[in-house]
Enzyme design. Structure first.
Site, mmCIF file in Angstrom:
data_model
loop_
_atom_site.group_PDB
_atom_site.id
_atom_site.type_symbol
_atom_site.label_atom_id
_atom_site.label_comp_id
_atom_site.label_asym_id
_atom_site.label_seq_id
_atom_site.Cartn_x
_atom_site.Cartn_y
_atom_site.Cartn_z
ATOM 1 N N CYS A 117 -14.149 13.097 29.794
ATOM 2 C CA CYS A 117 -15.429 13.233 29.798
ATOM 3 C C CYS A 117 -16.177 13.193 31.376
ATOM 4 O O CYS A 117 -15.710 14.001 31.946
ATOM 5 C CB CYS A 117 -16.335 12.129 28.977
ATOM 6 S SG CYS A 117 -17.585 12.985 28.393
ATOM 7 N N GLU A 120 -9.363 9.885 22.429
ATOM 8 C CA GLU A 120 -9.143 8.234 22.325
ATOM 9 C C GLU A 120 -10.010 8.327 20.816
ATOM 10 O O GLU A 120 -9.362 7.173 19.968
ATOM 11 C CB GLU A 120 -9.691 7.587 23.431
ATOM 12 C CG GLU A 120 -11.317 7.349 23.461
ATOM 13 C CD GLU A 120 -11.848 8.374 24.544
ATOM 14 O OE1 GLU A 120 -11.252 9.359 24.456
ATOM 15 O OE2 GLU A 120 -13.044 8.092 25.161
ATOM 16 N N HIS A 167 -13.543 13.566 23.779
ATOM 17 C CA HIS A 167 -12.942 12.357 23.937
ATOM 18 C C HIS A 167 -11.849 11.999 22.933
ATOM 19 O O HIS A 167 -11.966 11.710 21.730
ATOM 20 C CB HIS A 167 -14.032 11.192 23.540
ATOM 21 C CG HIS A 167 -14.994 10.987 24.790
ATOM 22 N ND1 HIS A 167 -15.076 9.896 25.215
ATOM 23 C CD2 HIS A 167 -16.147 11.581 24.672
ATOM 24 C CE1 HIS A 167 -16.238 9.990 26.286
ATOM 25 N NE2 HIS A 167 -16.940 11.078 25.888
HETATM 26 N N1 GLN Z 1 -22.371 11.454 31.935
HETATM 27 C C1 GLN Z 1 -21.704 12.498 31.297
HETATM 28 C C2 GLN Z 1 -22.563 13.573 30.435
HETATM 29 O O1 GLN Z 1 -23.223 13.281 29.939
HETATM 30 C C3 GLN Z 1 -20.306 12.186 30.720
HETATM 31 C C4 GLN Z 1 -20.253 11.250 29.590
HETATM 32 C C5 GLN Z 1 -19.202 10.570 29.090
HETATM 33 O O2 GLN Z 1 -18.446 10.503 29.750
HETATM 34 N N2 GLN Z 1 -19.043 10.266 27.989
HETATM 35 O O3 GLN Z 1 -21.969 14.670 30.377
#
Ligand code: GLN
Length: 542
Positions: free
Chosen positions: A391, A520, A518
């Site tokens: 992310c 995970e 994600h």
């Molecule tokens: N801050 C970033 C976004 O909003 C990544 C979010 C995250 O790592 N869950 O796109």
């Protein structure tokens, strides 16, 4: 009050898990273990968490407050205990599995504003408790056909804020009779100076529960030392609980040993006897035991660095567990090292990352610590150290590549600098009109097409289409896609509906992959995630 409403449901049984004495006893692990054990007996189970705080969901909470925010496939931001439930049992939880006091009140207040209460005074009892009961019974999911609903209540007995939950449980026990079982988890401290284990806090905690009209059926005693039978007997007789219903949860080398320890002590059998279900044979749980044997036999260690800003184990809980699980299936013990990205500089990056077989660039929000992540991404790319960006981590890999390979020294994410001339990471179109913060990100599972021949696709066993969970507002800016691809960073996972870049990789590196999603959240004990598996496999070989 609609008192006969449960008649329409299959005759599910309800297990309530409460905690006493202190927090952090591992109620989530015990709930997940009970779920696992009942599932192993062929029952259809779900596990849900009721948290007493006022936030509608933990999505707006800083990880320092509440650890990781876990995201369900249907896009609910939830408590990290749901991660344990899914990892242990493989079930997919939903928005109905994570409830807070805030959500309960919001439903009731919205109903009141709508005029549904016809002039009545709205009170904690019965209106709030009725709404809690309705959700504990999962009335919003009438076709689930569950055999067991396990409900974990957050917090500790005696907290003012959990009182309505306790009252709801008291009423449900009375209404459901034997179909409701209460499991209370307490702590038995060891006093070194006296060389004694002390049961008094447990007795007090049970008294507190009894004072709320709840007699626990089963006690699980957390302890750092083995409790002998006389100790269990003492607790049983002081707390009006059968001896076979007093089990202990000793410290284990791994949380994944807990279900087996609970099974050995007959926790699942005790629950079934209380309900009046024939106990039958103890399930063998072969694949679980195979996994535990692999875990016990893994001798070689690999070291993985987590480059992030939250110096707190729980903040990256699912990533940690995913790496540990993938390690076990690759016959290694994964040693995790937190590397604070705020402290990483060009001068010290080599030292900070020294000895790591692989690096995870962690997810996150906001400006703090991002330059350290970018420096780490540059170091691992130029030194060909296996790197997995998740992310925000993926976004930092993209920014680093733009700055140092494409030559845009001012490249950034619009999250960090809305006026950046080279916004290689930009806000998603659909996000631009959003003003409310809670629950408004791109959340939950979305499809992703994998490009043939890519490392990522190979990791997924050459599947053309996958589905993964998301939690973000920003994305790879497609205006730069051709440039990135020409210079060696490939966009190998694409969301077909919105044409969003979901995965980037540099194919001529050993393992340099970033995912906007994600992975995970969907790694489980029996099915470790293919990307973590492939990442660790590469780290082991390197
Ligand atoms: N801050 C970033 C976004 O909003 C990544 C979010 C995250 O790592 N869950 O796109």
């Amino acid at each position: 009050m609609h008192s006969l409403r449960y008649k329409t449901m299959k005759q599910a049984n309800y297990i309530f898990i409460t905690g006493g004495v202190v927090s952090s006893l591992g109620k989530g692990i015990i709930s997940a273990s009970i779920g696992k054990l009942l599932q192993a007996r062929g029952y259809k189970v779900t596990i849900q968490k009721f948290d007493p705080y006022i936030n509608i969901d933990p999505g707006t909470l800083n990880p320092y407050e509440h650890g990781e925010c876990y995201v369900t496939a249907d896009g609910m931001e939830t408590d990290l205990d749901l991660g344990h439930y899914e990892r242990f049992t493989g079930i997919h939880t939903t928005r109905h599995n994570s409830i807070t006091t805030g959500r309960i009140y919001k439903t009731v207040i919205d109903r009141e504003r709508h005029g549904d209460y016809l002039g009545k005074t709205i009170q904690v009892v019965p209106h709030i408790t009725d709404e809690i009961k309705r959700r504990m019974l999962r009335e919003d999911e009438p076709n689930e056909n569950l055999d067991f609903v396990i409900t974990e209540v957050g917090g500790t007995i005696g907290d003012i804020e959990s009182a309505p939950f306790m009252e709801a449980i008291r009423q449900l026990r009375w209404e459901l009779g034997r179909r409701a079982v209460c499991v209370h988890l307490t702590y038995v401290p060891y006093l070194k100076a006296a060389d004694e284990l002390k049961t008094k806090p447990t007795q007090h905690s049970v008294k507190e529960l009894q004072g709320m009209g709840i007699q626990p059926d089963i006690l699980v005693l957390r302890t750092e030392r083995h409790l002998d039978d006389s100790m269990r007997m003492k607790v049983a007789s002081f707390c009006n609980v059968d001896l076979e219903c007093v089990v202990q949860s000793e410290d284990m080398p791994s949380i994944y040993e807990v279900p087996v320890s609970m099974q050995k002590q007959g926790l699942d059998a005790a629950i079934m006897r209380k309900i009046g279900i024939p106990v039958g044979e103890t399930p063998a749980m072969t694949s679980w035991h195979d996994f535990l044997n692999k875990q016990r036999n893994a001798k070689r260690e690999i070291h993985i660095g987590l480059v992030g800003k939250y110096d707190l184990q729980d903040a990256y809980k699912s990533i940690r567990e995913s790496l540990i699980l993938a390690g076990i299936y690759n016959d290694v013990k994964t040693r995790l090292h937190f590397i604070n990205s705020e402290e990483i500089t060009r001068d010290n990056v080599a030292d900070k990352l020294a000895g790591m077989a692989g690096i995870i660039i962690c997810p996150g929000f906001g400006h703090r610590g991002i330059e350290g992540k970018i420096i780490a991404a540059e170091h691992t790319r130029t030194h060909d150290i296996p790197t997995f960006g998740i992310c925000l981590g993926m976004q930092m890999m993209v920014i680093e590549f733009a700055r140092n390979v494409l030559g845009y020294a001012d490249a950034n994410s619009a999250e960090m600098n809305p006026d950046t001339p080279h916004n290689v990471i930009d806000m998603m179109e659909e996000q631009k009109t959003i003003t409310q913060m809670g629950g408004t990100m791109r959340l939950g599972a979305y499809d992703c097409e994998l490009i043939k021949g890519s490392r990522a696709r190979k990791a997924y066993g050459d599947k053309p289409l996958i589905s993964e969970r998301h939690r973000h507002r920003y994305e790879f800016n497609n205006a730069y896609k051709t440039e990135f691809q020409q210079k060696g960073m490939q966009c190998v996972g694409i969301n077909p509906a919105a044409d969003l870049v979901e995965i980037v990789e540099i194919p001529d590196k050993r393992w340099y992959i970033g995912t906007q999603f994600h992975p995970e959240y969907s790694s489980t004990v029996l099915h470790p995630h293919p990307l973590f598996m492939d990442f660790i496999k590469t780290c082991v070989i390197c």
